[in-house]
Design a protein around this motif. Sequence first.
Motif, PDB file in Angstrom:
ATOM      1  N   ILE A 168      -6.624  -5.096 -10.109  1.00  0.00           N
ATOM      2  CA  ILE A 168      -6.466  -5.796  -8.829  1.00  0.00           C
ATOM      3  C   ILE A 168      -7.189  -7.119  -8.952  1.00  0.00           C
ATOM      4  CG2 ILE A 168      -6.781  -5.691  -6.329  1.00  0.00           C
ATOM      5  CD1 ILE A 168      -7.164  -2.672  -6.591  1.00  0.00           C
ATOM      6  N   GLY A 169      -6.469  -8.217  -8.908  1.00  0.00           N
ATOM      7  CA  GLY A 169      -7.132  -9.511  -9.065  1.00  0.00           C
ATOM      8  C   GLY A 169      -6.168 -10.660  -8.947  1.00  0.00           C
TER       9      GLY A 169
ATOM     10  N   VAL B   6       0.836  -1.198   0.000  1.00  0.00           N
ATOM     11  CA  VAL B   6       0.000   0.000   0.000  1.00  0.00           C
ATOM     12  C   VAL B   6       0.874   1.252   0.000  1.00  0.00           C
ATOM     13  CG1 VAL B   6      -1.668   1.332   1.351  1.00  0.00           C
ATOM     14  CG2 VAL B   6      -1.974  -1.131   1.068  1.00  0.00           C
ATOM     15  N   ALA B   7       1.930   1.232   0.815  1.00  0.00           N
ATOM     16  CA  ALA B   7       2.835   2.389   0.844  1.00  0.00           C
ATOM     17  C   ALA B   7       3.539   2.562  -0.501  1.00  0.00           C
ATOM     18  CB  ALA B   7       3.859   2.210   1.960  1.00  0.00           C
ATOM     19  N   ARG B   8       3.900   1.458  -1.141  1.00  0.00           N
ATOM     20  CA  ARG B   8       4.519   1.533  -2.464  1.00  0.00           C
ATOM     21  C   ARG B   8       3.532   2.121  -3.477  1.00  0.00           C
ATOM     22  NH1 ARG B   8       8.700   2.598  -5.578  1.00  0.00           N
ATOM     23  NH2 ARG B   8       8.400   1.733  -7.659  1.00  0.00           N
TER      24      ARG B   8
ATOM     25  N   SER C 239      -8.665  -9.748  -1.880  1.00  0.00           N
ATOM     26  CA  SER C 239      -9.693  -8.997  -1.154  1.00  0.00           C
ATOM     27  C   SER C 239      -9.066  -8.133  -0.064  1.00  0.00           C
ATOM     28  CB  SER C 239     -10.708  -9.964  -0.539  1.00  0.00           C
ATOM     29  OG  SER C 239     -11.663  -9.277   0.234  1.00  0.00           O
ATOM     30  N   GLU C 240      -8.099  -8.689   0.667  1.00  0.00           N
ATOM     31  CA  GLU C 240      -7.441  -7.940   1.737  1.00  0.00           C
ATOM     32  C   GLU C 240      -6.721  -6.713   1.177  1.00  0.00           C
ATOM     33  OE1 GLU C 240      -3.905  -8.480   5.106  1.00  0.00           O
ATOM     34  OE2 GLU C 240      -4.344 -10.104   3.699  1.00  0.00           O
ATOM     35  N   LEU C 241      -5.995  -6.908   0.077  1.00  0.00           N
ATOM     36  CA  LEU C 241      -5.246  -5.804  -0.511  1.00  0.00           C
ATOM     37  C   LEU C 241      -6.182  -4.733  -1.056  1.00  0.00           C
ATOM     38  CD1 LEU C 241      -2.647  -4.475  -1.439  1.00  0.00           C
ATOM     39  CD2 LEU C 241      -2.716  -5.908  -3.488  1.00  0.00           C
ATOM     40  N   GLU C 242      -7.226  -5.154  -1.784  1.00  0.00           N
ATOM     41  CA  GLU C 242      -8.148  -4.171  -2.356  1.00  0.00           C
ATOM     42  C   GLU C 242      -8.842  -3.373  -1.261  1.00  0.00           C
ATOM     43  OE1 GLU C 242     -11.741  -3.794  -5.657  1.00  0.00           O
ATOM     44  OE2 GLU C 242     -10.944  -5.773  -5.127  1.00  0.00           O
ATOM     45  N   THR C 243      -9.237  -4.046  -0.182  1.00  0.00           N
ATOM     46  CA  THR C 243      -9.881  -3.343   0.934  1.00  0.00           C
ATOM     47  C   THR C 243      -8.959  -2.285   1.506  1.00  0.00           C
ATOM     48  OG1 THR C 243     -11.218  -5.284   1.499  1.00  0.00           O
ATOM     49  CG2 THR C 243     -10.891  -3.628   3.220  1.00  0.00           C
ATOM     50  N   CYS C 244      -7.690  -2.649   1.659  1.00  0.00           N
ATOM     51  CA  CYS C 244      -6.714  -1.712   2.236  1.00  0.00           C
ATOM     52  C   CYS C 244      -6.464  -0.530   1.292  1.00  0.00           C
ATOM     53  CB  CYS C 244      -5.414  -2.455   2.518  1.00  0.00           C
ATOM     54  SG  CYS C 244      -4.399  -1.686   3.790  1.00  0.00           S
TER      55      CYS C 244
ATOM     56  N   LEU D 127      -1.391  -8.316  -8.348  1.00  0.00           N
ATOM     57  CA  LEU D 127      -1.781  -9.707  -8.582  1.00  0.00           C
ATOM     58  C   LEU D 127      -1.444 -10.560  -7.369  1.00  0.00           C
ATOM     59  CD1 LEU D 127      -0.283 -10.169 -12.183  1.00  0.00           C
ATOM     60  CD2 LEU D 127      -2.472  -9.168 -11.544  1.00  0.00           C
ATOM     61  N   SER D 128      -2.321 -11.511  -7.079  1.00  0.00           N
ATOM     62  CA  SER D 128      -2.015 -12.520  -6.070  1.00  0.00           C
ATOM     63  C   SER D 128      -2.641 -13.827  -6.533  1.00  0.00           C
ATOM     64  CB  SER D 128      -2.527 -12.112  -4.696  1.00  0.00           C
ATOM     65  OG  SER D 128      -2.000 -12.966  -3.702  1.00  0.00           O
TER      66      SER D 128
END
Length: 582
Positions: free
Chosen positions: A85-86, A37-39, A64-69, A56-57
């Motif tokens: 994001i996917g 997120v900081a990047r 879901s965790e990354l998109e929420t953040c 990508l993950s």
Amino acid sequence: MTGAQFDPTSEQQQIICQDGSLFVTACPGAGKTRVMVARAHRIFTKMPIGNGIAFLSFTRTAVSELETCLRRHSLVPSPVFPNFIGTFDSFVWQFLVVPFGLPGSDMRPRLIPDMNDWKVSPYDGARPLPLSCFSRSSGAIDEVAAKRLGFDTSEKTKTTLQSYSTAANRLRTRLREQGILGFDEARAVALERIDDSMWSSRIAAALSARFCEAIIDEAQDCNPDDLRIISWIRDAGIPTKVICDPHQSIYAFRGGITDQLFAFKENYKEHERKSLQGNFRSSQNICKAIAMMRPPPDQHQADEPLGQFKDINYPVHILSYRGTAVPSSIGATFSELVQNIDEDISGCPVLAATKLSGAAAVGQQRGRGKEDATFRLAQAVMAFHFPSGFDDVRFAIEEAHRVILEIENVLSTSSYHKYLSDNDIKPESWRPKVIQILRELRFDPAAFHDARFWHNHAKPIIERNVKTTDRILINQKLKWNVGIETILLKAPTGGAMARTIHSVKGLEFAAVCVVTTPGTLTGVLDYLENGSPHDHAEDARVLYVAASRAQKLLVFASPKSQANRFSSHLRKQGAKVILTEI
């Protein structure tokens, strides 16, 4: 997390600030999401209009965790274009398959997620095998995969084996002509495309014009084909940051990798290789214990505890049990230990490699098996009302829908996902109804005396929401299954919840109990002490993933024959370990 609240370590700061491609190895609890997120925040402040980042993950939970953040910090718009994001699968499908169609087919490409589950039967009366048991290129039977299902190829004639291979090849050819692909087949098409110089250069130019960076998380979950595609993305001129923990690679059954990932790292220059060794999740004793669950060359240094629980000094517990069967006293003893540290046991799981071992450890009956409609419906109800994450809710809704369709007898000649695709059934057309049914099916201990009351309550709800055409009564469709007694009672009674290790990957809990069995632990300890036999390497990684979910309290259940040996091994980094016979 905001820029002001996040005080990155020097390791994290290097990754946040460094442009270009990177290969990052990260320990459990390293704060990867905060770093990503900081990047992203850093890139977005100077990114030209019209450009984006590809995040990508390999699991929906991680995505879901990354998109929420990212959304929480207003870093991506709605819709996310031009960012992406996917999952890696969805990226391959969207950019390398769908826009160009399939060679040899005029049909619109359709992705059917459960294609590998389709049955191959060469003749009437032959035992069906899933398509996943056959080589995509030759059609040959995977002997190991088949034997795992009780199909021993050594007992079959060459003619029989050839007939299976022929049937598998014909099925794949027919599906390809219809434009139907599974995930593996989609990968194959993508590889064909990037291996073609004309297609490759054109697609690369388009993607590099859109994405200024690709961030690929959880890369230990990829397979060799994925690595080829990642290399191509990087070679296309898109700075590519690969983030992984090779010790958490636990998907060998999907073609997962470990040694190949270490070899892939060599493609990055020395200044492009970074590591995150600070653990923001776990206590000092847990950090020391999980270090000893890595291969021998990587056991020499424990990760540094840096988070809010770094100074907690709870010892690691080993519960030694007699015999070869997993006893229910494991769950009871674990509950007492959790109570002693003032944590809620309903949020502290008992983890095992299989559902059977986990259920035994908490005293649950297994019922008549996963194919039983009543058993599966009860599981879906509990997962929906007592989820531990996004995937539980998604599983519950889809599984309840699948059970309803099976009761309606529309899946007798089709798989679930193919039926939806063939009939152009969109999620928005059925999800609201299924969610309402799941809400009506909630198990309320105050309203239901026991599981039989719930079963009697559930049948008319299902009956009025399904359309049966085969005149079979709902009593025959949803037969009583004794296994639902413990499924329905597990969350409301506040007891320890059993979960498989694979289902909690990426999650964290205040306390976990990891169940080991005699058939596995002996080989794991041999591997951890000597580096061999290598066929127990993945078993060791599975236990590593489970143990590293713990924040404050880590408990192992070990057969007595290996308990002292296990205890001695975990103490080698200085972890405090208490061995208790139960």
